[in-house]
Design an enzyme around this catalytic site. Structure first.
Site, short mmCIF file in Angstrom:
data_model
loop_
_atom_site.label_atom_id
_atom_site.label_comp_id
_atom_site.label_asym_id
_atom_site.label_seq_id
_atom_site.Cartn_x
_atom_site.Cartn_y
_atom_site.Cartn_z
N ALA A 288 59.56 -24.54 31.70
CA ALA A 288 60.41 -23.10 30.96
C ALA A 288 59.12 -22.67 30.06
O ALA A 288 58.09 -23.02 29.21
CB ALA A 288 60.96 -23.66 29.92
N ALA B 73 42.80 -10.01 29.73
CA ALA B 73 43.63 -8.38 28.55
C ALA B 73 44.86 -8.56 29.33
O ALA B 73 45.81 -8.08 30.10
CB ALA B 73 43.14 -7.11 29.29
N TYR C 121 49.94 -15.01 25.63
CA TYR C 121 50.29 -16.39 26.98
C TYR C 121 49.45 -16.89 26.92
O TYR C 121 49.36 -17.90 27.18
CB TYR C 121 50.80 -15.00 27.61
N PRO D 82 49.03 -21.93 38.86
CA PRO D 82 49.00 -20.44 39.51
C PRO D 82 48.95 -19.55 38.93
O PRO D 82 49.27 -19.43 38.16
CB PRO D 82 50.87 -20.39 39.80
N GLY D 83 48.74 -18.83 39.43
CA GLY D 83 48.55 -16.90 40.06
C GLY D 83 49.57 -16.22 39.86
O GLY D 83 51.24 -17.23 39.74
N ILE E 282 53.54 -15.59 40.86
CA ILE E 282 54.83 -16.04 41.50
C ILE E 282 55.63 -14.35 41.90
O ILE E 282 55.96 -13.67 40.59
CB ILE E 282 54.99 -17.05 41.03
N1 NAP Z 1 56.14 -15.70 38.01
C1 NAP Z 1 54.73 -16.02 37.42
O1 NAP Z 1 53.70 -15.02 38.03
C2 NAP Z 1 53.65 -17.17 37.02
C3 NAP Z 1 53.04 -16.97 37.12
C4 NAP Z 1 51.78 -18.67 36.45
C5 NAP Z 1 52.39 -19.29 35.90
N2 NAP Z 1 53.73 -18.65 36.12
C6 NAP Z 1 54.78 -20.22 34.74
O2 NAP Z 1 55.77 -20.65 36.32
C7 NAP Z 1 56.77 -21.13 35.26
C8 NAP Z 1 58.11 -20.53 35.92
O3 NAP Z 1 58.30 -19.48 35.55
P1 NAP Z 1 58.76 -18.41 36.48
O4 NAP Z 1 57.97 -17.33 36.84
O5 NAP Z 1 59.83 -19.31 37.74
O6 NAP Z 1 59.86 -17.60 35.37
P2 NAP Z 1 60.94 -17.58 35.09
O7 NAP Z 1 61.81 -16.71 36.20
O8 NAP Z 1 61.33 -16.54 34.48
O9 NAP Z 1 61.85 -18.56 34.71
C9 NAP Z 1 61.54 -19.25 33.03
C10 NAP Z 1 62.65 -20.04 32.78
O10 NAP Z 1 61.99 -20.64 31.29
C11 NAP Z 1 63.72 -20.56 30.61
N3 NAP Z 1 63.46 -20.65 28.89
C12 NAP Z 1 62.47 -19.41 28.65
N4 NAP Z 1 61.76 -19.45 27.19
C13 NAP Z 1 63.43 -20.69 27.36
C14 NAP Z 1 63.55 -21.80 26.34
N5 NAP Z 1 63.16 -20.97 25.33
N6 NAP Z 1 64.29 -23.04 25.63
C15 NAP Z 1 64.90 -23.03 27.18
N7 NAP Z 1 64.00 -22.34 28.27
C16 NAP Z 1 63.46 -21.31 29.02
C17 NAP Z 1 64.07 -19.62 30.97
O11 NAP Z 1 66.12 -19.81 30.73
P3 NAP Z 1 66.76 -19.47 30.25
O12 NAP Z 1 66.29 -17.58 30.30
O13 NAP Z 1 68.02 -20.07 30.92
O14 NAP Z 1 66.14 -20.39 28.80
C18 NAP Z 1 63.84 -19.30 32.90
O15 NAP Z 1 64.87 -20.09 33.44
C19 NAP Z 1 56.40 -20.54 34.08
O16 NAP Z 1 55.69 -21.52 33.22
C20 NAP Z 1 55.29 -19.64 34.38
O17 NAP Z 1 54.64 -19.51 33.23
C21 NAP Z 1 54.89 -17.65 36.23
#
Ligand code: NAP
Length: 244
Positions: free
Chosen positions: A90, A149, A154, A184-185, A187
């Site tokens: 999360a 930047a 984050y 990861p970068g 996604i």
């Molecule tokens: N997308 C990218 O480009 C990218 C790149 C590198 C790393 N990441 C990492 O990958 C992971 C997954 O991200 P994603 O891209 O799949 O994002 P996403 O689709 O926005 O999903 C984020 C998830 O976190 C949950 N969440 C947020 N705040 C929360 C809270 N306070 N309590 C409980 N759950 C919470 C959201 O659910 P609710 O809103 O229902 O709570 C959702 O299920 C994250 O750690 C992100 O930092 C993403």
């Protein structure tokens, strides 16, 4: 196969939702944690139709709520069985000049990404340690390995996550608990919005070139199936249109 209990935080969307769905399809019991009960309930219903063996059980709460994390872990152990795996996934994201980020946003980033990870790990480790087995995967980011930047807070949160993860990799190794981080970068998830969709922030590049969630989920699954004696401290991977 005896179902094994996996906790996936951030399971209502993106990487976490796909991971939960696939783990259930593989026959596991998945405690799916996020704030959106409606999305978790829909995911659980879809998955029960798809998978005869595994099951998704929703836990609708804020990961940064320490008491809720501790209570949920007790409930999971009592009602589902011994926890084998925790995936701290999360997170919230923001892309904005630092001085334009308001204090509630900064606090939410730190609370969710840092405290949420620490709170869930703090609740789970005492269950794993006496059993001398278990796995924890922390979903960090390339934002955890260098500064970028407009992502200052984050980046701070993901750097904190990696320091925490690395320390526990070493500390918990003698107890048979494997702790890994992935970095990861970009996604393609709802964290970024596509033209015409609501939510997310705009990807600073060509969103069609970033990784699909499946590639990231497969990396997590790979870590979850490594021999416990081998250390995978962190894995860095990113799409070819980025460099980190
Ligand atoms: N997308 C990218 O480009 C990218 C790149 C590198 C790393 N990441 C990492 O990958 C992971 C997954 O991200 P994603 O891209 O799949 O994002 P996403 O689709 O926005 O999903 C984020 C998830 O976190 C949950 N969440 C947020 N705040 C929360 C809270 N306070 N309590 C409980 N759950 C919470 C959201 O659910 P609710 O809103 O229902 O709570 C959702 O299920 C994250 O750690 C992100 O930092 C993403």
């Amino acid at each position: 196969m005896t179902p094994v209990v996996h906790i996936v935080t951030g399971a209502s969307s993106g990487v976490g939702a796909l991971l939960a769905r696939r783990l259930a399809a593989q026959g596991h019991l998945v405690a799916a944690v996020a704030r959106s009960l409606d999305k978790l309930t829909a995911l659980a219903a879809e998955t029960s139709a798809e998978s005869a063996a595994g099951r998704i059980v929703p836990f609708a709460l804020d990961v940064a709520d320490w008491a809720a994390a501790a209570a949920a872990v007790e409930r999971i152990e009592c009602e589902l069985g011994p926890i084998a795996v925790l995936v701290n996934n999360a997170a919230v994201f923001d892309l904005k000049p630092f001085d334009e980020q308001d204090v509630p946003t900064i606090r939410r980033l730190l609370a969710t990404n840092v405290e949420g990870t620490i709170a869930w790990t703090h609740a789970v480790v005492p269950k794993l340690k006496p059993r001398r087995t278990g796995r924890i995967v922390n979903v960090a980011s390339v934002a955890g390995i260098h500064g970028m930047a407009n992502q200052a807070v984050y980046c701070a949160s993901k750097h904190a996550m990696l320091g925490f993860s690395d320390a526990l990799t070493q500390e918990l190794r003698p107890f048979g608990i494997a702790v890994s981080a992935i970095c990861p970068g970009g996604i393609d998830t709802p964290l970024w919005h596509h033209a015409g969709t609501a939510g997310g922030v705009t990807y600073p590049g060509d969103l069609t070139q970033v990784m699909q969630p499946l590639e990231v989920v497969e990396q997590i699954e790979f870590l979850l199936t490594r021999p416990l004696g081998t250390v995978y401290r962190r894995v860095v991977f990113f799409p070819g249109n980025e460099w980190h």
